[in-house]
Scaffold this motif. Structure first.
Motif, PDB file in Angstrom:
ATOM      1  N   ALA A 103      55.552 -16.570  31.887  1.00 42.11           N
ATOM      2  CA  ALA A 103      56.784 -16.897  31.161  1.00 42.11           C
ATOM      3  C   ALA A 103      56.472 -17.515  29.801  1.00 42.11           C
ATOM      4  O   ALA A 103      57.108 -17.176  28.792  1.00 42.11           O
ATOM      5  CB  ALA A 103      57.640 -17.848  31.990  1.00 42.11           C
ATOM      6  N   GLN A 104      55.484 -18.417  29.764  1.00 44.19           N
ATOM      7  CA  GLN A 104      55.109 -19.045  28.497  1.00 44.19           C
ATOM      8  C   GLN A 104      54.536 -18.016  27.531  1.00 44.19           C
ATOM      9  O   GLN A 104      54.828 -18.035  26.327  1.00 44.19           O
ATOM     10  CB  GLN A 104      54.100 -20.158  28.742  1.00 44.19           C
ATOM     11  CG  GLN A 104      53.740 -20.953  27.487  1.00 44.19           C
ATOM     12  CD  GLN A 104      54.929 -21.665  26.883  1.00 44.19           C
ATOM     13  OE1 GLN A 104      55.604 -22.417  27.580  1.00 44.19           O
ATOM     14  NE2 GLN A 104      55.204 -21.436  25.602  1.00 44.19           N
ATOM     15  N   ALA A 105      53.712 -17.090  28.030  1.00 48.83           N
ATOM     16  CA  ALA A 105      53.122 -16.067  27.168  1.00 48.83           C
ATOM     17  C   ALA A 105      54.189 -15.153  26.594  1.00 48.83           C
ATOM     18  O   ALA A 105      54.128 -14.767  25.417  1.00 48.83           O
ATOM     19  CB  ALA A 105      52.094 -15.256  27.954  1.00 48.83           C
ATOM     20  N   VAL A 106      55.178 -14.788  27.401  1.00 51.51           N
ATOM     21  CA  VAL A 106      56.275 -13.945  26.910  1.00 51.51           C
ATOM     22  C   VAL A 106      57.049 -14.671  25.813  1.00 51.51           C
ATOM     23  O   VAL A 106      57.407 -14.089  24.782  1.00 51.51           O
ATOM     24  CB  VAL A 106      57.206 -13.548  28.076  1.00 51.51           C
ATOM     25  CG1 VAL A 106      58.491 -12.916  27.553  1.00 51.51           C
ATOM     26  CG2 VAL A 106      56.494 -12.589  29.017  1.00 51.51           C
ATOM     27  N   GLU A 107      57.301 -15.959  26.023  1.00 56.63           N
ATOM     28  CA  GLU A 107      58.020 -16.754  25.017  1.00 56.63           C
ATOM     29  C   GLU A 107      57.200 -16.865  23.725  1.00 56.63           C
ATOM     30  O   GLU A 107      57.738 -16.696  22.627  1.00 56.63           O
ATOM     31  CB  GLU A 107      58.306 -18.145  25.584  1.00 56.63           C
ATOM     32  CG  GLU A 107      59.107 -19.035  24.640  1.00 56.63           C
ATOM     33  CD  GLU A 107      59.397 -20.395  25.254  1.00 56.63           C
ATOM     34  OE1 GLU A 107      59.497 -21.379  24.487  1.00 56.63           O
ATOM     35  OE2 GLU A 107      59.519 -20.485  26.493  1.00 56.63           O
ATOM     36  N   ASP A 108      55.905 -17.131  23.865  1.00 50.89           N
ATOM     37  CA  ASP A 108      55.044 -17.228  22.683  1.00 50.89           C
ATOM     38  C   ASP A 108      54.994 -15.912  21.923  1.00 50.89           C
ATOM     39  O   ASP A 108      55.025 -15.887  20.687  1.00 50.89           O
ATOM     40  CB  ASP A 108      53.623 -17.634  23.092  1.00 50.89           C
ATOM     41  CG  ASP A 108      53.545 -19.055  23.629  1.00 50.89           C
ATOM     42  OD1 ASP A 108      54.517 -19.819  23.444  1.00 50.89           O
ATOM     43  OD2 ASP A 108      52.527 -19.393  24.261  1.00 50.89           O
ATOM     44  N   ALA A 109      54.905 -14.800  22.661  1.00 53.76           N
ATOM     45  CA  ALA A 109      54.848 -13.483  22.016  1.00 53.76           C
ATOM     46  C   ALA A 109      56.141 -13.187  21.266  1.00 53.76           C
ATOM     47  O   ALA A 109      56.108 -12.637  20.157  1.00 53.76           O
ATOM     48  CB  ALA A 109      54.587 -12.403  23.058  1.00 53.76           C
ATOM     49  N   ALA A 110      57.276 -13.566  21.854  1.00 54.78           N
ATOM     50  CA  ALA A 110      58.561 -13.332  21.189  1.00 54.78           C
ATOM     51  C   ALA A 110      58.671 -14.151  19.909  1.00 54.78           C
ATOM     52  O   ALA A 110      59.144 -13.656  18.876  1.00 54.78           O
ATOM     53  CB  ALA A 110      59.711 -13.668  22.143  1.00 54.78           C
ATOM     54  N   GLU A 111      58.222 -15.409  19.967  1.00 59.29           N
ATOM     55  CA  GLU A 111      58.268 -16.259  18.769  1.00 59.29           C
ATOM     56  C   GLU A 111      57.353 -15.719  17.682  1.00 59.29           C
ATOM     57  O   GLU A 111      57.722 -15.691  16.502  1.00 59.29           O
ATOM     58  CB  GLU A 111      57.869 -17.693  19.130  1.00 59.29           C
ATOM     59  CG  GLU A 111      58.893 -18.422  19.978  1.00 59.29           C
ATOM     60  CD  GLU A 111      58.434 -19.820  20.367  1.00 59.29           C
ATOM     61  OE1 GLU A 111      57.299 -20.197  19.982  1.00 59.29           O
ATOM     62  OE2 GLU A 111      59.199 -20.532  21.042  1.00 59.29           O
ATOM     63  N   LEU A 112      56.163 -15.272  18.066  1.00 57.26           N
ATOM     64  CA  LEU A 112      55.223 -14.736  17.093  1.00 57.26           C
ATOM     65  C   LEU A 112      55.752 -13.449  16.475  1.00 57.26           C
ATOM     66  O   LEU A 112      55.642 -13.237  15.262  1.00 57.26           O
ATOM     67  CB  LEU A 112      53.869 -14.494  17.756  1.00 57.26           C
ATOM     68  CG  LEU A 112      52.750 -13.988  16.848  1.00 57.26           C
ATOM     69  CD1 LEU A 112      52.514 -14.937  15.685  1.00 57.26           C
ATOM     70  CD2 LEU A 112      51.453 -13.804  17.648  1.00 57.26           C
ATOM     71  N   ALA A 113      56.337 -12.579  17.300  1.00 52.29           N
ATOM     72  CA  ALA A 113      56.900 -11.332  16.785  1.00 52.29           C
ATOM     73  C   ALA A 113      58.033 -11.608  15.804  1.00 52.29           C
ATOM     74  O   ALA A 113      58.134 -10.946  14.761  1.00 52.29           O
ATOM     75  CB  ALA A 113      57.393 -10.462  17.942  1.00 52.29           C
ATOM     76  N   ALA A 114      58.879 -12.594  16.132  1.00 48.15           N
ATOM     77  CA  ALA A 114      59.990 -12.943  15.233  1.00 48.15           C
ATOM     78  C   ALA A 114      59.459 -13.501  13.909  1.00 48.15           C
ATOM     79  O   ALA A 114      59.970 -13.180  12.828  1.00 48.15           O
ATOM     80  CB  ALA A 114      60.909 -13.953  15.909  1.00 48.15           C
ATOM     81  N   ARG A 115      58.403 -14.329  13.991  1.00 47.88           N
ATOM     82  CA  ARG A 115      57.823 -14.896  12.771  1.00 47.88           C
ATOM     83  C   ARG A 115      57.187 -13.810  11.920  1.00 47.88           C
ATOM     84  O   ARG A 115      57.353 -13.788  10.695  1.00 47.88           O
ATOM     85  CB  ARG A 115      56.790 -15.965  13.135  1.00 47.88           C
ATOM     86  CG  ARG A 115      56.234 -16.707  11.917  1.00 47.88           C
ATOM     87  CD  ARG A 115      55.559 -18.004  12.297  1.00 47.88           C
ATOM     88  NE  ARG A 115      54.423 -17.816  13.171  1.00 47.88           N
ATOM     89  CZ  ARG A 115      54.373 -18.214  14.434  1.00 47.88           C
ATOM     90  NH1 ARG A 115      55.426 -18.792  14.994  1.00 47.88           N
ATOM     91  NH2 ARG A 115      53.289 -18.020  15.170  1.00 47.88           N
ATOM     92  N   GLN A 116      56.482 -12.879  12.563  1.00 47.09           N
ATOM     93  CA  GLN A 116      55.873 -11.785  11.811  1.00 47.09           C
ATOM     94  C   GLN A 116      56.927 -10.901  11.161  1.00 47.09           C
ATOM     95  O   GLN A 116      56.751 -10.443  10.028  1.00 47.09           O
ATOM     96  CB  GLN A 116      54.984 -10.955  12.736  1.00 47.09           C
ATOM     97  CG  GLN A 116      53.707 -11.653  13.146  1.00 47.09           C
ATOM     98  CD  GLN A 116      52.839 -10.789  14.046  1.00 47.09           C
ATOM     99  OE1 GLN A 116      53.283  -9.770  14.573  1.00 47.09           O
ATOM    100  NE2 GLN A 116      51.589 -11.180  14.246  1.00 47.09           N
ATOM    101  N   GLN A 117      58.027 -10.675  11.871  1.00 47.89           N
ATOM    102  CA  GLN A 117      59.104  -9.861  11.310  1.00 47.89           C
ATOM    103  C   GLN A 117      59.726 -10.551  10.098  1.00 47.89           C
ATOM    104  O   GLN A 117      60.022  -9.908   9.084  1.00 47.89           O
ATOM    105  CB  GLN A 117      60.168  -9.595  12.376  1.00 47.89           C
ATOM    106  CG  GLN A 117      61.258  -8.633  11.937  1.00 47.89           C
ATOM    107  CD  GLN A 117      62.218  -8.293  13.061  1.00 47.89           C
ATOM    108  OE1 GLN A 117      62.119  -8.818  14.163  1.00 47.89           O
ATOM    109  NE2 GLN A 117      63.148  -7.405  12.792  1.00 47.89           N
ATOM    110  N   ALA A 118      59.927 -11.878  10.203  1.00 46.08           N
ATOM    111  CA  ALA A 118      60.488 -12.628   9.078  1.00 46.08           C
ATOM    112  C   ALA A 118      59.539 -12.616   7.882  1.00 46.08           C
ATOM    113  O   ALA A 118      59.962 -12.442   6.727  1.00 46.08           O
ATOM    114  CB  ALA A 118      60.788 -14.069   9.504  1.00 46.08           C
TER     115      ALA A 118
END
Length: 203
Positions: A103-118
């Protein structure tokens, strides 16, 4: 005593038993891309996937279980080591130890993907603004940066000789937070550009 999971058939049967213990509509499937040993995929009703692997034939009672992520280029997949003493024991260890890491890895991946997209959006916006100031410029995309190249060739009217080329190469860095510019050409044009830049900086 650990079970001796020495063949793919034995591991498949053990994985099926673990899936039944996990519940939540779990099912198993082949995992052909794993090449280090025996392996089986476990997927639950929510689409959460695990890779159950037996990587060492010298320790057939030891398992390595990985949380499968949608994009493992962003975050390393968490894993646990567990003894194959029983399907219930392995399911309990997955629930207790691996699912929270998953669950933590999925959350971290989502945050990183959002930051990279921004960051990519900000980079593109600045690059488009720079290219807009240099009509006809060529834009080359790179990793977390973009290069804008503008060239203008001219020859003074009625004169022979080599063509003069004025050029500007601008590099926009990550997130569009900085721009470097290299200009070359006739002194009068370069001097005017530098003077305009210095004037704008004083405003």
């Amino acid at each position: 005593m650990p079970q001796e999971l020495t063949t793919q058939e034995l591991l498949d049967a053990f994985a099926d038993a673990v899936a039944r213990e996990l519940g939540t509509h779990c099912r198993t499937a082949p995992l052909h891309e794993y090449e280090r040993g025996l392996a089986r995929l476990i997927v639950d009703g929510d689409g959460r996937a695990l890779r159950m692997c037996q990587p060492d034939d010298q320790q057939p009672g030891r398992l390595k279980i990985y949380a499968a992520l949608p994009d493992e280029s962003l975050v390393q997949a968490p894993s646990i080591g567990v003894t194959a003493s029983s399907a219930r024991h392995v399911a309990r260890e997955i629930t207790r130890r691996l699912y929270p890491l998953h669950a933590q890895a999925v959350e971290d991946a989502a945050e990183l993907a959002a930051r990279q997209q921004a960051e990519a959006g900000a980079l593109r916006a600045v690059a488009e603004a720079v290219a807009g100031a240099l009509p006809g410029a060529r834009v080359d995309e790179g990793y977390r940066r973009m290069r804008i190249i503008w060239e203008h060739a001219s020859r003074p009217p009625g004169q022979q000789g080599p063509v003069r080329v004025d050029s500007v190469c601008a590099v926009v860095g990550a997130s569009g937070e900085w721009v470097t510019v290299e200009a070359s050409g006739r002194p009068d044009r370069v001097i005017r550009m530098l003077a305009a830049f210095a004037e704008a900086s004083r405003e």
